[in-house]
Design a protein around this motif. Sequence first.
Motif, PDB file in Angstrom:
ATOM      1  N   GLY A 181      42.874  36.617  55.440  1.00 18.25           N
ATOM      2  CA  GLY A 181      43.975  36.946  54.180  1.00 18.25           C
ATOM      3  C   GLY A 181      42.919  36.633  53.335  1.00 18.25           C
ATOM      4  O   GLY A 181      42.939  37.144  51.387  1.00 18.25           O
ATOM      5  N   LEU A 182      42.028  35.898  53.208  1.00 22.12           N
ATOM      6  CA  LEU A 182      41.191  34.814  52.312  1.00 22.12           C
ATOM      7  C   LEU A 182      40.269  36.603  51.800  1.00 22.12           C
ATOM      8  O   LEU A 182      39.805  36.314  50.113  1.00 22.12           O
ATOM      9  N   LEU A 183      40.075  37.388  52.655  1.00 15.55           N
ATOM     10  CA  LEU A 183      38.852  38.376  51.824  1.00 15.55           C
ATOM     11  C   LEU A 183      39.698  39.344  51.349  1.00 15.55           C
ATOM     12  O   LEU A 183      39.166  39.936  50.098  1.00 15.55           O
ATOM     13  N   SER A 236      29.457  41.206  36.616  1.00 14.53           N
ATOM     14  CA  SER A 236      28.883  42.336  37.220  1.00 14.53           C
ATOM     15  C   SER A 236      29.126  41.676  38.458  1.00 14.53           C
ATOM     16  O   SER A 236      29.311  42.376  39.869  1.00 14.53           O
ATOM     17  N   ILE A 237      28.119  40.358  38.597  1.00 15.64           N
ATOM     18  CA  ILE A 237      28.184  39.901  40.007  1.00 15.64           C
ATOM     19  C   ILE A 237      29.970  39.579  40.419  1.00 15.64           C
ATOM     20  O   ILE A 237      29.709  39.801  42.340  1.00 15.64           O
ATOM     21  N   LEU A 238      30.690  39.297  39.619  1.00  9.81           N
ATOM     22  CA  LEU A 238      32.145  39.113  41.094  1.00  9.81           C
ATOM     23  C   LEU A 238      32.265  40.635  41.359  1.00  9.81           C
ATOM     24  O   LEU A 238      33.182  40.580  42.326  1.00  9.81           O
ATOM     25  N   LEU A 239      32.071  41.594  40.642  1.00  4.17           N
ATOM     26  CA  LEU A 239      32.350  43.382  41.284  1.00  4.17           C
ATOM     27  C   LEU A 239      32.227  43.375  42.294  1.00  4.17           C
ATOM     28  O   LEU A 239      33.013  43.273  43.019  1.00  4.17           O
ATOM     29  N   ILE A 240      30.569  43.081  42.073  1.00  9.73           N
ATOM     30  CA  ILE A 240      29.708  43.668  43.350  1.00  9.73           C
ATOM     31  C   ILE A 240      29.889  42.252  44.551  1.00  9.73           C
ATOM     32  O   ILE A 240      30.644  42.561  46.450  1.00  9.73           O
ATOM     33  N   ILE A 241      31.271  41.029  44.439  1.00  9.58           N
ATOM     34  CA  ILE A 241      31.302  40.598  45.785  1.00  9.58           C
ATOM     35  C   ILE A 241      32.622  40.752  46.057  1.00  9.58           C
ATOM     36  O   ILE A 241      32.656  40.580  47.543  1.00  9.58           O
ATOM     37  N   ALA A 242      33.513  40.984  45.121  1.00  5.69           N
ATOM     38  CA  ALA A 242      34.592  42.171  45.395  1.00  5.69           C
ATOM     39  C   ALA A 242      34.886  43.349  46.018  1.00  5.69           C
ATOM     40  O   ALA A 242      35.654  43.149  47.648  1.00  5.69           O
ATOM     41  N   LEU A 281      43.472  37.801  48.425  1.00  9.48           N
ATOM     42  CA  LEU A 281      42.733  37.043  47.769  1.00  9.48           C
ATOM     43  C   LEU A 281      41.585  37.503  47.046  1.00  9.48           C
ATOM     44  O   LEU A 281      41.225  37.489  45.666  1.00  9.48           O
ATOM     45  N   ILE A 282      40.166  37.049  46.966  1.00 11.77           N
ATOM     46  CA  ILE A 282      38.686  37.469  46.960  1.00 11.77           C
ATOM     47  C   ILE A 282      38.899  39.215  46.369  1.00 11.77           C
ATOM     48  O   ILE A 282      37.928  38.979  45.463  1.00 11.77           O
TER      49      ILE A 282
END
Length: 399
Positions: free
Chosen positions: A86-88, A197-203, A91-92
């Motif tokens: 649910g977190l991955l 860009s970092i947020l997109l890679i993490i997503a 949410l994230i």
Amino acid sequence: MGFIGCLGRFFHNAKPYIGVISLQFGYAGMNIISTVSLNRGMSHYVLVVYRHAFATAAVAPFALVLERKVRPKITFKIFIEMFVLGLLGPLIDQNFYYVGLKMTSPTFSCAISNMLPAMTFVMAVLCRMEKLDLRKVRCQAKLFGTIVTVMGAMLMTFYKGSVINFFWTGHGSHVSSPPPANAALDHHNDGEFIKGSILLIIATLAWAAFFILQVITLRKYTAHLSLTAMVCFLGTLQAIVVTLAMEHRRSAWAIGWDLNLLAAAYAGIVTSGVAYYVQGLVMKTRGPVFVTAFSPLMMVIVAFMGSLILAEKIYVGGIIGAVLIVIGLYSVLWGKYKESKEKKEGGEIVEAVKGGELLPVINEDIIEAIQKKQALAINIPPMAGPNMENKLQTTNQPN
């Protein structure tokens, strides 16, 4: 009877392909509806909450009724895995993607999200869900197909070229040059673009990890509908906490009989509830790489739907990229087909006895070891010699 049997076998073998292709059509529709809703001012935090609330309400009744007798016990370890799922995913992945989209550009965001097949393939190899033996042709085909698919998606994203006129799009001679890869820098400063860009890679990494963890959890918790309902429910609770912390406007929670309600209901029921369940069923037999290999196909579907329904222009880059995506998909699917065929043949040859039941063994290393032992046993000559003859004569003498 023979024709009906062949037809039934064809549909049985085609079910995984039909399932994942249908998912891409569902994601394409969600992409269009959600974009319109967000452009009209709906908060993406609130959309995530309502989306998974609808998914929970749609899936939970079926899970309670259909799996009441086969539902395994939820241990603490399984609950933690559900919580992390649910977190991955809910949410994230979704929230980080929307925030990254605002900080960069739609073009760049789309390019990063199309790295999903490559990321999933690497994670699957690291988790030993996929064997990367480059000496085997099927492994080479999977690696080649993954790279070509990502290249095709990148081409569709960054290059346009000349307009191709179809009979349903009208005629025109407009030529568009390829947009620069750093176009977002015209509207965002360097720091914001890097952060986005970092947020997109993490997503994207979170979404790939969601696929891997879902396969691991389904091995122990085999109730697919119940797992889907629990993941959507826990994702809803987590999204509520994040939304209360990030979205302080009470008016953002308001929703009526409008496009916002349609976006939340469609995204929740189709692309969360149904999608989590279907992809879980397919991954149980074909693995996460098989499912994510089809994700760039959504770009082709969106381009075609936009051209057919909205009369949007189709460019040369889109056509070339679509062809590369199809070639890459075919290569990956051919490699997966050869792999499943080898496992099936090995499972039919080798059987292990456990608890009085015959269980097929499909581990390639075990199969190869047992086959070598069988070959050695066949080549051992029968025991013979003078000592053996003397022993036989002694045994046959009367007392």
